[in-house]
Structures are given as C-alpha cells and as structure tokens.
Design a protein around this motif. Sequence first.
Motif, short mmCIF file in Angstrom:
data_model
loop_
_atom_site.label_atom_id
_atom_site.label_comp_id
_atom_site.label_asym_id
_atom_site.label_seq_id
_atom_site.Cartn_x
_atom_site.Cartn_y
_atom_site.Cartn_z
N SER A 45 0.93 -1.27 -0.11
CA SER A 45 0.11 -0.19 -0.12
C SER A 45 0.80 1.29 -0.14
CB SER A 45 -0.89 0.13 1.35
OG SER A 45 -0.07 0.42 2.33
N PRO A 46 0.43 2.47 -0.12
CA PRO A 46 1.16 3.46 -0.26
C PRO A 46 1.95 3.84 1.19
CG PRO A 46 -1.06 4.05 -1.27
CD PRO A 46 -1.18 2.65 -0.65
N SER A 47 1.57 3.23 2.01
CA SER A 47 2.17 3.40 3.68
C SER A 47 3.29 2.33 3.71
CB SER A 47 0.88 3.51 4.58
OG SER A 47 0.34 2.23 4.85
N SER A 48 3.44 1.29 2.91
CA SER A 48 4.65 0.14 3.10
C SER A 48 5.84 0.97 3.23
CB SER A 48 4.53 -0.58 1.80
OG SER A 48 3.43 -1.51 1.65
N PRO A 49 6.61 0.15 3.99
CA PRO A 49 8.00 0.77 4.07
C PRO A 49 8.97 0.87 3.01
CG PRO A 49 7.89 -1.06 5.15
CD PRO A 49 6.57 -1.11 4.73
N ASN A 50 9.90 1.59 2.64
CA ASN A 50 10.75 1.37 1.78
C ASN A 50 11.78 0.50 2.00
OD1 ASN A 50 9.95 4.15 0.17
ND2 ASN A 50 10.73 4.94 2.29
N LEU A 51 12.38 -0.25 0.95
CA LEU A 51 13.36 -1.43 1.13
C LEU A 51 14.64 -0.98 0.59
CD1 LEU A 51 10.77 -4.41 0.57
CD2 LEU A 51 11.27 -3.38 2.57
N LEU A 52 15.61 -1.77 1.24
CA LEU A 52 16.88 -1.71 0.58
C LEU A 52 17.43 -3.05 0.40
CD1 LEU A 52 19.68 0.13 -0.54
CD2 LEU A 52 20.33 -0.01 1.95
N PHE A 53 17.52 -3.73 -0.61
CA PHE A 53 17.93 -4.88 -0.78
C PHE A 53 19.43 -4.83 -1.17
CE2 PHE A 53 13.93 -7.04 -3.10
CZ PHE A 53 13.20 -6.69 -1.78
N THR A 151 9.63 3.34 -2.10
CA THR A 151 10.76 2.97 -3.15
C THR A 151 11.29 1.83 -2.52
OG1 THR A 151 11.04 5.44 -3.26
CG2 THR A 151 12.88 4.10 -4.16
N ILE A 152 11.92 1.05 -3.50
CA ILE A 152 12.81 -0.43 -3.18
C ILE A 152 14.07 -0.05 -4.00
CG2 ILE A 152 12.86 -2.79 -3.53
CD1 ILE A 152 9.89 -3.08 -3.19
N LEU A 174 18.92 6.76 3.47
CA LEU A 174 18.64 5.18 3.34
C LEU A 174 18.91 4.44 4.77
CD1 LEU A 174 21.42 4.58 0.52
CD2 LEU A 174 18.77 4.53 0.65
N ASP A 175 19.54 5.33 5.66
CA ASP A 175 19.70 4.52 7.07
C ASP A 175 18.45 4.76 8.02
OD1 ASP A 175 22.30 3.98 6.57
OD2 ASP A 175 23.24 5.61 7.66
N GLY A 176 17.75 6.05 7.63
CA GLY A 176 16.68 6.36 8.67
C GLY A 176 15.37 5.92 7.97
N GLU A 177 15.27 5.80 6.69
CA GLU A 177 13.87 5.69 6.01
C GLU A 177 13.78 4.34 5.45
OE1 GLU A 177 11.72 8.04 6.66
OE2 GLU A 177 13.00 9.76 7.28
N TYR A 178 14.85 3.43 5.23
CA TYR A 178 14.66 2.24 4.56
C TYR A 178 15.03 1.05 5.35
CZ TYR A 178 14.63 4.45 -0.05
OH TYR A 178 14.16 5.31 -1.09
N PHE A 179 14.05 0.27 5.18
CA PHE A 179 14.38 -1.07 6.06
C PHE A 179 15.17 -2.08 5.03
CE2 PHE A 179 12.72 -5.62 6.64
CZ PHE A 179 12.96 -5.51 7.99
N ARG A 180 16.34 -2.21 5.62
CA ARG A 180 17.36 -3.05 5.24
C ARG A 180 16.89 -4.58 5.08
NH1 ARG A 180 20.63 1.28 6.12
NH2 ARG A 180 22.62 1.11 4.72
#
Length: 192
Positions: A45-53, A151-152, A174-180
């Motif tokens: 959904s539009p509230s899903s977290p951002n991901l960093l693969f 964003t992913i 990236l550190d604060g707003e993305y789920f690694r």
Amino acid sequence: KNGDESFESFDLTYYDDVPDSSGESPRDYMRQVFETCREYANRFSPSSPNLLFQGGTGLGKTFLSACIARVAADSGFSVCYDTASSALDAFESRKFSRDPETAEASSVKCDRMLSCDLMILDDLGTEMVTQMSVSALYTLINTRLNDRKVTIISTNLTDGELAKKYSPQIISRLDGEYFRLPFAGRDIRIIK
C-alpha cells in the motif's frame, strides 16, 4: 523484465542448505527473505516501508523486486522499474539534452519515477557516479520521501561502499527511512 518473475517460480534450492557460523543455512535465511517479500507484495500500500535489498550479485534481489513490482501492479498500483544508470541518466538528459524530443521524453520519465506509487531502482552503484548522478539520486530519493511514495532500492554495495560513493544526505535517508534486507548465498547465475 523478461516476464517470468513470480513468487511461484522462486527456487530456494539454489541456496546452500549447510548452516554457516550463525547456525543458519543461507537457504533458511533466504526463505525468510522470500516470505518477507511475498508478504510485502501482498500487503503493498502507499504506506508500505521503503526497502533496501543488499548483497552480492546473483542472489535474487532483482528477481524478488520484480515479483513485488508485478503483484503491486496487478493490484492496481502504478509501478516504475528501472536500473539506477538508466533512471539517473533520464534526470541528466532532462536537464542537459540539446534535443527537445529527448529532453521531453526524459522529463516524462522523471515525472513518472517521482510520482508512481512504487519505484524500484535496481542495481544502485553500477551507474557512473558523478556529481550529476548523485544529485539526481538525492532528488529521486528525497522527493519520494517527502511525497510519501514507496521506493525499493537494490544494490551489490556494502554499507561502507555506499558511504564512499554517495553523499551523507543520501546515506542518512537510506539509514533512517529504508528497511534493510540483506541477501545471502552464492551467485545463482554461476551455480545455474
């Protein structure tokens, strides 16, 4: 993409079943990553977290991000999928192209990347890193954060390599707003 990226066709047998020093095998670990991605896609959904693969080449980052893209698109969300080099080039040619048609096409592409519900930026770190590309990356990441767009990003780079290549402003986002989500295993393309 070539169109066969689906969660059903993801093959965990490419990952080693032998436990490593942590006591967990790459296969068990990647099963959790796979489940996380599938759940994320199904609940997108539009509230899903951002991901960093993050992880080496050939571990399934592009494949799983394409799976998420397909499920999100099938659910009616607007999705943009691009490599970092192609995406960041568009920002540059929007600004500097002498050809009005190229500039216009790039402008449309940039607007789409900034406004879509889900932007997937694949292979960050493979692009030519210039002041212009870092500025474009910042614009893309920051605008999407400010507009609360998901964003992913996938990258083969370690945290240390990211910090060397990109500005502190990008790294702090990236550190604060993305789920690694680190990926594990050996290069599947070589095993295949």
